[in-house]
Scaffold this motif. Structure first.
Motif, PDB file in Angstrom:
ATOM      1  N   UNK A 255       4.932 -20.337  51.635  1.00  0.00           N
ATOM      2  CA  UNK A 255       3.718 -21.077  51.309  1.00  0.00           C
ATOM      3  C   UNK A 255       3.908 -21.724  49.949  1.00  0.00           C
ATOM      4  N   UNK A 256       3.854 -23.027  49.934  1.00  0.00           N
ATOM      5  CA  UNK A 256       4.105 -23.809  48.733  1.00  0.00           C
ATOM      6  C   UNK A 256       2.815 -24.515  48.313  1.00  0.00           C
ATOM      7  N   UNK A 257       2.891 -25.773  47.965  1.00  0.00           N
ATOM      8  CA  UNK A 257       1.707 -26.535  47.563  1.00  0.00           C
ATOM      9  C   UNK A 257       1.935 -28.001  47.881  1.00  0.00           C
ATOM     10  N   UNK A 258       0.879 -28.672  48.309  1.00  0.00           N
ATOM     11  CA  UNK A 258       0.986 -30.081  48.702  1.00  0.00           C
ATOM     12  C   UNK A 258       1.371 -30.951  47.521  1.00  0.00           C
ATOM     13  N   UNK A 259       2.263 -31.901  47.800  1.00  0.00           N
ATOM     14  CA  UNK A 259       2.574 -32.935  46.819  1.00  0.00           C
ATOM     15  C   UNK A 259       3.575 -32.583  45.752  1.00  0.00           C
ATOM     16  N   UNK A 260       4.220 -31.422  45.831  1.00  0.00           N
ATOM     17  CA  UNK A 260       5.067 -31.021  44.703  1.00  0.00           C
ATOM     18  C   UNK A 260       6.341 -31.852  44.568  1.00  0.00           C
ATOM     19  N   UNK A 261       6.713 -32.605  45.599  1.00  0.00           N
ATOM     20  CA  UNK A 261       7.868 -33.494  45.473  1.00  0.00           C
ATOM     21  C   UNK A 261       7.502 -34.837  44.835  1.00  0.00           C
ATOM     22  N   UNK A 262       6.212 -35.087  44.678  1.00  0.00           N
ATOM     23  CA  UNK A 262       5.734 -36.334  44.085  1.00  0.00           C
ATOM     24  C   UNK A 262       5.652 -36.161  42.571  1.00  0.00           C
ATOM     25  N   UNK A 263       6.433 -36.921  41.784  1.00  0.00           N
ATOM     26  CA  UNK A 263       6.427 -36.744  40.327  1.00  0.00           C
ATOM     27  C   UNK A 263       5.041 -36.867  39.693  1.00  0.00           C
TER      28      UNK A 263
ATOM     29  N   UNK B  55      -3.740 -36.383  52.958  1.00  0.00           N
ATOM     30  CA  UNK B  55      -4.479 -36.900  51.804  1.00  0.00           C
ATOM     31  C   UNK B  55      -4.795 -35.743  50.868  1.00  0.00           C
ATOM     32  N   UNK B  56      -4.187 -35.754  49.695  1.00  0.00           N
ATOM     33  CA  UNK B  56      -4.344 -34.647  48.758  1.00  0.00           C
ATOM     34  C   UNK B  56      -5.490 -34.855  47.774  1.00  0.00           C
ATOM     35  N   UNK B  57      -5.931 -36.073  47.618  1.00  0.00           N
ATOM     36  CA  UNK B  57      -6.880 -36.392  46.553  1.00  0.00           C
ATOM     37  C   UNK B  57      -8.158 -35.569  46.652  1.00  0.00           C
ATOM     38  N   UNK B  58      -8.703 -35.441  47.850  1.00  0.00           N
ATOM     39  CA  UNK B  58      -9.947 -34.699  48.010  1.00  0.00           C
ATOM     40  C   UNK B  58      -9.805 -33.547  48.994  1.00  0.00           C
ATOM     41  N   UNK B  59      -8.582 -33.248  49.366  1.00  0.00           N
ATOM     42  CA  UNK B  59      -8.362 -32.243  50.396  1.00  0.00           C
ATOM     43  C   UNK B  59      -8.479 -30.820  49.885  1.00  0.00           C
ATOM     44  N   UNK B  60      -8.966 -29.944  50.749  1.00  0.00           N
ATOM     45  CA  UNK B  60      -8.999 -28.512  50.465  1.00  0.00           C
ATOM     46  C   UNK B  60      -8.954 -27.768  51.785  1.00  0.00           C
ATOM     47  N   UNK B  61      -8.649 -26.470  51.709  1.00  0.00           N
ATOM     48  CA  UNK B  61      -8.531 -25.677  52.927  1.00  0.00           C
ATOM     49  C   UNK B  61      -8.827 -24.217  52.606  1.00  0.00           C
ATOM     50  N   UNK B  62      -9.602 -23.542  53.450  1.00  0.00           N
ATOM     51  CA  UNK B  62      -9.824 -22.109  53.238  1.00  0.00           C
ATOM     52  C   UNK B  62      -8.516 -21.321  53.374  1.00  0.00           C
ATOM     53  N   UNK B  63      -8.371 -20.302  52.565  1.00  0.00           N
ATOM     54  CA  UNK B  63      -7.167 -19.479  52.645  1.00  0.00           C
ATOM     55  C   UNK B  63      -7.011 -18.848  54.029  1.00  0.00           C
TER      56      UNK B  63
END
Length: 222
Positions: free
Chosen positions: A112-120, A176-184
């Protein structure tokens, strides 16, 4: 039925994973730092192993993982833990887990990582050295896993919430990461779906709240 190890079992995602694994009929081993955490894992139906990932070596961790069919890595240093611990836990413990899986002969590792981490630009969204260190640690840990030769899957959720799970997600190479969220709870459910689907091996996906049932979303991409 599989025997699954959770690295970082006492974290918020880890606790959701234990509930999901129990409900799915899987045996599980929870690796956590403190003895009290190991006792909590036992109460949730699993075998608790006390191990400090920042101090352990790969041989010791491999011994704890012996007999497992798969490993889920969800450990993290947590908020306000400092730049150094982002490197020793979010990156270092992942690398340690990879080596331990290789030593124990365990092929399957879900991270389990995190969205967008390859984007500088992600590292500068929040002007905080800890955030930048977190993004770099997750990015580098994912790269190590992709190069490991293991049967890996990487899941990269958007912002995590404590809301009740809906069972509905959006799963894609990029969301879309800008406003995205998700319950654990929905992240945990996705991990279980991935665990049960060998077509997910070698895949890296982002996930966020959406409108597609978890199992269907995983099946579409596998």
């Amino acid at each position: 039925m599989a025997r699954v190890a959770i690295i970082g079992a006492h974290g918020k995602v880890g606790q959701e994973l234990m509930r999901e694994l129990y409900d799915a009929g899987h045996d599980f081993v929870g690796v956590a730092r403190g003895e009290e955490s190991a006792e909590d894992i036992f109460r949730l139906g699993g075998e608790g192993v006390t191990l400090d990932l920042e101090q352990a070596d790969a041989e010791t961790l491999a011994g704890a993982l012996a007999g497992c069919d798969a490993v889920i890595f969800t450990a993290g240093a947590g908020a306000n833990s400092g730049v150094e611990r982002k490197r020793t836990v979010d990156y270092g413990a992942s690398v340690l887990t990879i080596a331990a899986c290789q030593a124990a002969g365990i092929r399957r590792l879900i991270q389990i990582s995190a969205a967008g981490v390859d984007d500088p630009s992600t590292a500068t969204v929040v002007p905080d050295p800890q955030w930048a260190a977190y993004v770099a640690a997750k990015r580098d840990a994912d790269a190590e896993l992709r190069a490991s030769g293991l049967d890996w899957t990487i899941l990269r959720p958007t912002a995590l919430t404590t809301a009740e799970g809906t069972g509905l997600i959006e799963l894609a190479e990029s969301v879309d990461r800008a406003s995205g969220s998700i319950p654990r709870a929905d992240v945990a459910a996705t991990v279980i779906a991935v665990l049960d689907n060998p077509g997910s091996i070698g895949e890296q996906w982002e996930l966020t709240g959406g409108s597609t049932p978890v199992a269907e979303a995983v099946a579409r991409l596998s």
